[in-house]
Design a protein around this motif. Sequence first.
Motif, PDB file in Angstrom:
ATOM      1  N   LEU A   1       0.884  -1.165   0.000  1.00 63.13           N
ATOM      2  CA  LEU A   1       0.000   0.000   0.000  1.00 63.13           C
ATOM      3  C   LEU A   1       0.923   1.216   0.000  1.00 63.13           C
ATOM      4  CD1 LEU A   1      -2.460  -1.250   2.784  1.00 63.13           C
ATOM      5  CD2 LEU A   1      -2.438  -1.803   0.331  1.00 63.13           C
ATOM      6  N   LEU A   2       0.855   2.015  -1.066  1.00 64.24           N
ATOM      7  CA  LEU A   2       1.838   3.078  -1.275  1.00 64.24           C
ATOM      8  C   LEU A   2       1.427   4.380  -0.597  1.00 64.24           C
ATOM      9  CD1 LEU A   2       2.409   2.458  -5.092  1.00 64.24           C
ATOM     10  CD2 LEU A   2       3.902   1.721  -3.211  1.00 64.24           C
ATOM     11  N   PRO A   3       2.410   5.180  -0.133  1.00 66.97           N
ATOM     12  CA  PRO A   3       2.091   6.499   0.424  1.00 66.97           C
ATOM     13  C   PRO A   3       1.844   7.495  -0.701  1.00 66.97           C
ATOM     14  CG  PRO A   3       4.453   6.146   0.455  1.00 66.97           C
ATOM     15  CD  PRO A   3       3.841   4.881  -0.074  1.00 66.97           C
ATOM     16  N   GLN A   4       1.454   8.703  -0.328  1.00 63.48           N
ATOM     17  CA  GLN A   4       1.247   9.764  -1.314  1.00 63.48           C
ATOM     18  C   GLN A   4       2.535   9.997  -2.107  1.00 63.48           C
ATOM     19  OE1 GLN A   4      -1.414  12.198  -1.675  1.00 63.48           O
ATOM     20  NE2 GLN A   4      -2.150  12.688   0.395  1.00 63.48           N
ATOM     21  N   GLY A   5       2.361  10.294  -3.421  1.00 65.76           N
ATOM     22  CA  GLY A   5       3.537  10.617  -4.222  1.00 65.76           C
ATOM     23  C   GLY A   5       3.902   9.535  -5.207  1.00 65.76           C
ATOM     24  N   PHE A   6       3.241   8.339  -5.118  1.00 70.38           N
ATOM     25  CA  PHE A   6       3.600   7.217  -5.979  1.00 70.38           C
ATOM     26  C   PHE A   6       2.386   6.674  -6.719  1.00 70.38           C
ATOM     27  CE2 PHE A   6       7.890   6.867  -4.489  1.00 70.38           C
ATOM     28  CZ  PHE A   6       7.837   7.400  -3.214  1.00 70.38           C
ATOM     29  N   THR A   7       2.573   6.426  -8.002  1.00 69.30           N
ATOM     30  CA  THR A   7       1.508   5.831  -8.820  1.00 69.30           C
ATOM     31  C   THR A   7       1.784   4.348  -9.025  1.00 69.30           C
ATOM     32  OG1 THR A   7       1.125   7.915  -9.980  1.00 69.30           O
ATOM     33  CG2 THR A   7       0.304   5.920 -11.044  1.00 69.30           C
ATOM     34  N   ARG A   8       0.800   3.526  -8.708  1.00 68.56           N
ATOM     35  CA  ARG A   8       0.897   2.080  -8.888  1.00 68.56           C
ATOM     36  C   ARG A   8       0.880   1.754 -10.385  1.00 68.56           C
ATOM     37  NH1 ARG A   8      -4.328  -0.870  -6.667  1.00 68.56           N
ATOM     38  NH2 ARG A   8      -5.229   0.830  -7.892  1.00 68.56           N
ATOM     39  N   LEU A   9       1.782   0.849 -10.816  1.00 71.18           N
ATOM     40  CA  LEU A   9       1.837   0.465 -12.232  1.00 71.18           C
ATOM     41  C   LEU A   9       1.189  -0.901 -12.474  1.00 71.18           C
ATOM     42  CD1 LEU A   9       5.499   1.626 -12.950  1.00 71.18           C
ATOM     43  CD2 LEU A   9       3.363   2.918 -13.269  1.00 71.18           C
TER      44      LEU A   9
ATOM     45  N   TYR B   1      -7.837  27.604  -9.562  1.00 74.46           N
ATOM     46  CA  TYR B   1      -6.812  26.612  -9.902  1.00 74.46           C
ATOM     47  C   TYR B   1      -7.471  25.242  -9.818  1.00 74.46           C
ATOM     48  CZ  TYR B   1      -2.324  24.146  -9.906  1.00 74.46           C
ATOM     49  OH  TYR B   1      -1.281  23.309 -10.220  1.00 74.46           O
ATOM     50  N   THR B   2      -7.766  24.671 -10.987  1.00 73.81           N
ATOM     51  CA  THR B   2      -8.551  23.435 -11.018  1.00 73.81           C
ATOM     52  C   THR B   2      -7.670  22.206 -11.208  1.00 73.81           C
ATOM     53  OG1 THR B   2      -8.890  23.878 -13.367  1.00 73.81           O
ATOM     54  CG2 THR B   2     -10.673  24.498 -11.866  1.00 73.81           C
ATOM     55  N   SER B   3      -8.030  21.133 -10.519  1.00 74.09           N
ATOM     56  CA  SER B   3      -7.327  19.858 -10.677  1.00 74.09           C
ATOM     57  C   SER B   3      -8.348  18.731 -10.617  1.00 74.09           C
ATOM     58  CB  SER B   3      -6.287  19.686  -9.568  1.00 74.09           C
ATOM     59  OG  SER B   3      -6.917  19.582  -8.307  1.00 74.09           O
ATOM     60  N   ILE B   4      -7.935  17.536 -11.080  1.00 71.88           N
ATOM     61  CA  ILE B   4      -8.790  16.371 -10.879  1.00 71.88           C
ATOM     62  C   ILE B   4      -8.059  15.377  -9.980  1.00 71.88           C
ATOM     63  CG2 ILE B   4     -10.105  16.601 -13.036  1.00 71.88           C
ATOM     64  CD1 ILE B   4      -8.504  14.160 -14.088  1.00 71.88           C
ATOM     65  N   ASN B   5      -8.846  14.730  -9.126  1.00 71.45           N
ATOM     66  CA  ASN B   5      -8.365  13.636  -8.285  1.00 71.45           C
ATOM     67  C   ASN B   5      -8.710  12.382  -9.074  1.00 71.45           C
ATOM     68  OD1 ASN B   5      -7.462  12.349  -5.883  1.00 71.45           O
ATOM     69  ND2 ASN B   5      -9.588  12.018  -5.285  1.00 71.45           N
TER      70      ASN B   5
ATOM     71  N   VAL C   1      -3.407  17.138 -12.783  1.00 73.43           N
ATOM     72  CA  VAL C   1      -4.021  15.818 -12.604  1.00 73.43           C
ATOM     73  C   VAL C   1      -3.333  15.157 -11.417  1.00 73.43           C
ATOM     74  CG1 VAL C   1      -4.269  13.476 -13.535  1.00 73.43           C
ATOM     75  CG2 VAL C   1      -4.742  15.464 -14.994  1.00 73.43           C
ATOM     76  N   GLN C   2      -4.109  14.805 -10.390  1.00 76.87           N
ATOM     77  CA  GLN C   2      -3.560  14.103  -9.223  1.00 76.87           C
ATOM     78  C   GLN C   2      -3.839  12.612  -9.414  1.00 76.87           C
ATOM     79  OE1 GLN C   2      -4.921  15.873  -5.518  1.00 76.87           O
ATOM     80  NE2 GLN C   2      -5.094  17.898  -6.465  1.00 76.87           N
ATOM     81  N   MET C   3      -2.801  11.830  -9.632  1.00 79.06           N
ATOM     82  CA  MET C   3      -2.959  10.381  -9.841  1.00 79.06           C
ATOM     83  C   MET C   3      -3.229   9.728  -8.481  1.00 79.06           C
ATOM     84  SD  MET C   3      -2.416   9.996 -13.152  1.00 79.06           S
ATOM     85  CE  MET C   3      -1.842   8.342 -13.549  1.00 79.06           C
ATOM     86  N   ARG C   4      -4.413   9.163  -8.322  1.00 74.75           N
ATOM     87  CA  ARG C   4      -4.813   8.551  -7.039  1.00 74.75           C
ATOM     88  C   ARG C   4      -5.081   7.069  -7.249  1.00 74.75           C
ATOM     89  NH1 ARG C   4      -4.560  11.138  -2.343  1.00 74.75           N
ATOM     90  NH2 ARG C   4      -5.100  12.949  -3.563  1.00 74.75           N
ATOM     91  N   ASN C   5      -4.242   6.210  -6.654  1.00 74.19           N
ATOM     92  CA  ASN C   5      -4.448   4.763  -6.813  1.00 74.19           C
ATOM     93  C   ASN C   5      -5.804   4.371  -6.234  1.00 74.19           C
ATOM     94  OD1 ASN C   5      -1.777   4.487  -7.859  1.00 74.19           O
ATOM     95  ND2 ASN C   5      -1.016   4.663  -5.756  1.00 74.19           N
ATOM     96  N   LEU C   6      -6.666   3.775  -7.064  1.00 74.57           N
ATOM     97  CA  LEU C   6      -8.007   3.400  -6.610  1.00 74.57           C
ATOM     98  C   LEU C   6      -7.917   2.276  -5.583  1.00 74.57           C
ATOM     99  CD1 LEU C   6     -11.103   3.690  -6.890  1.00 74.57           C
ATOM    100  CD2 LEU C   6     -10.987   1.933  -8.705  1.00 74.57           C
ATOM    101  N   ASN C   7      -8.543   2.514  -4.425  1.00 75.53           N
ATOM    102  CA  ASN C   7      -8.524   1.542  -3.324  1.00 75.53           C
ATOM    103  C   ASN C   7      -9.732   0.628  -3.421  1.00 75.53           C
ATOM    104  OD1 ASN C   7      -6.275   2.820  -2.392  1.00 75.53           O
ATOM    105  ND2 ASN C   7      -7.255   3.803  -0.643  1.00 75.53           N
TER     106      ASN C   7
ATOM    107  N   SER D   1       0.374  14.064  -7.372  1.00 74.94           N
ATOM    108  CA  SER D   1      -0.364  13.098  -6.546  1.00 74.94           C
ATOM    109  C   SER D   1      -1.256  13.749  -5.509  1.00 74.94           C
ATOM    110  CB  SER D   1       0.629  12.198  -5.797  1.00 74.94           C
ATOM    111  OG  SER D   1       1.377  11.414  -6.684  1.00 74.94           O
ATOM    112  N   TYR D   2      -1.037  15.062  -5.263  1.00 72.47           N
ATOM    113  CA  TYR D   2      -1.879  15.726  -4.256  1.00 72.47           C
ATOM    114  C   TYR D   2      -1.999  17.208  -4.606  1.00 72.47           C
ATOM    115  CZ  TYR D   2       2.934  16.356  -2.618  1.00 72.47           C
ATOM    116  OH  TYR D   2       4.283  16.621  -2.553  1.00 72.47           O
ATOM    117  N   SER D   3      -2.819  17.937  -3.818  1.00 71.66           N
ATOM    118  CA  SER D   3      -3.092  19.347  -4.144  1.00 71.66           C
ATOM    119  C   SER D   3      -1.860  20.215  -3.960  1.00 71.66           C
ATOM    120  CB  SER D   3      -4.230  19.875  -3.256  1.00 71.66           C
ATOM    121  OG  SER D   3      -5.442  19.277  -3.655  1.00 71.66           O
ATOM    122  N   HIS D   4      -1.632  21.049  -4.947  1.00 73.00           N
ATOM    123  CA  HIS D   4      -0.562  22.041  -4.901  1.00 73.00           C
ATOM    124  C   HIS D   4      -1.213  23.406  -5.030  1.00 73.00           C
ATOM    125  CE1 HIS D   4       3.067  19.469  -5.524  1.00 73.00           C
ATOM    126  NE2 HIS D   4       2.124  18.629  -5.846  1.00 73.00           N
TER     127      HIS D   4
END
Length: 431
Positions: free
Chosen positions: A80-88, A339-343, A372-378, A416-419
């Motif tokens: 289970l990865l912390p914020q900042g990493f995208t699962r491949l 400032y728009t982003s998608i989760n 674009v915030q890449m969020r690994n679907l849980n 991976s998260y809001s900036h």
Amino acid sequence: MSKTPRLLFANAHGEVMNHEFLSPAGRTGMYLTDVEDAEWIELPEGATLTWLPGTRAVGTDPETGEMVQLDESRYAVGALLPQGFTRLLLPGYVKRPGEQAGDEVTLPLFGYTAVGWYKGKVYAAAHLTDNPDLWNPLYAPEDKVQRAVGEMLAHHSDNRLFEHLSHCALDYGCLTAKNTFLGRLEGALPVSSTCNAGCVGCISEQPDDSPFPSPQTRLTFHPSADEMVDVMLTHIRQTKNGIISFGQGCEGEPSTRWPAIVQAIRRVREVTKDGYININTNAGMTKAISAIVDAGLDMMRVSTISALPDHYNAYYRPRGYGVSDVAASLKYASDRGVYTSINYLVFPGVTDREEEVEAMVDFLRATGVKLVQMRNLNIDAEYYLNQIPPQQGDLLGMLSVIEILKDEVPGLEVGSYSHTPLGSKSGANSN
Ligand code: SF4
């Protein structure tokens, strides 16, 4: 990493071991795959290794490439990865048959990632997508949080929101709630107990017949505009370039409370221009979102899983809105300087399908999204894939998704998260 790791598996006690010979198999959607071309990184700090109950581990014979199912006593393992990493890739496994067909184990709501063993270390099939440091839990040591919670509750004893957030910070270990007491980065401002959607993997509410519990429980009261203003001003005044965010894991859809939110934003902006007011939303209620934008919103993060209506509807189960309303809300906000982003809830074998990527590129171009915030679907793979329409197009791979979005949408950032706009990835927020 050129060399392929060895397979990791667990016994029935959850003890993890490495296989002497086999390599791991990965999974993309419903398909087992070898991991030859995967990007492997050392398991990052803050990651958790977990065994997958109800599964049998699957490995690959490095000489023949053949898939090998391990015997009954061996379970699959994932990270289970912390914020900042995208699962491949997901871990390679098959589900053990249940007593009856259909009652195989459904895994809890986590983002399981493929792992392997290499030169004495655990590696994960993942990609560094953002600075993992900022959301490292080490920045919120327990004793410091407890002290801050005690002081805040003493000074805001009549504010039910701080009372609620103290449980989120101390019992759930929610880092955004902890930030609200520590005065750092992004603070939490949950305001709603209802939602206009019924997401398959909702983390704050699951139907009684759901095969997995929601990891959090929803807010049970309606914070007043006074309580909201108190939390907002407190966070903005104690946090340099701080973000205060409506829309947290412990609530429904914040825009269902738009009249109180509009009042709160207006009153805060009469007092100060500092900080950033953000909303995490499904953006389905365009009129409500427009009123919130007009009140002085700075940032908006919209949670989505697809730009394809049939996939979106199957997962979000929206009540009274659709993808076109989400797009209209985003465009309204972007056109007015928010400032728009998608989760972006991403899943290997689904997100990286040709048709998904093409539709998402068009959606991002049409709505003026900046990040674009890449969020690994849980979620349990089988459960999710059985809920959504079958996937069609070619598989492009998760790394290609990131590259294509950046190449095809001018100026787009992927993280991976809001900036904050100030600290967009090129500027990097302070902590
Ligand atoms: S939009 Fe959020 S709160 Fe609503 S159902 Fe989906 S995950 Fe749950």
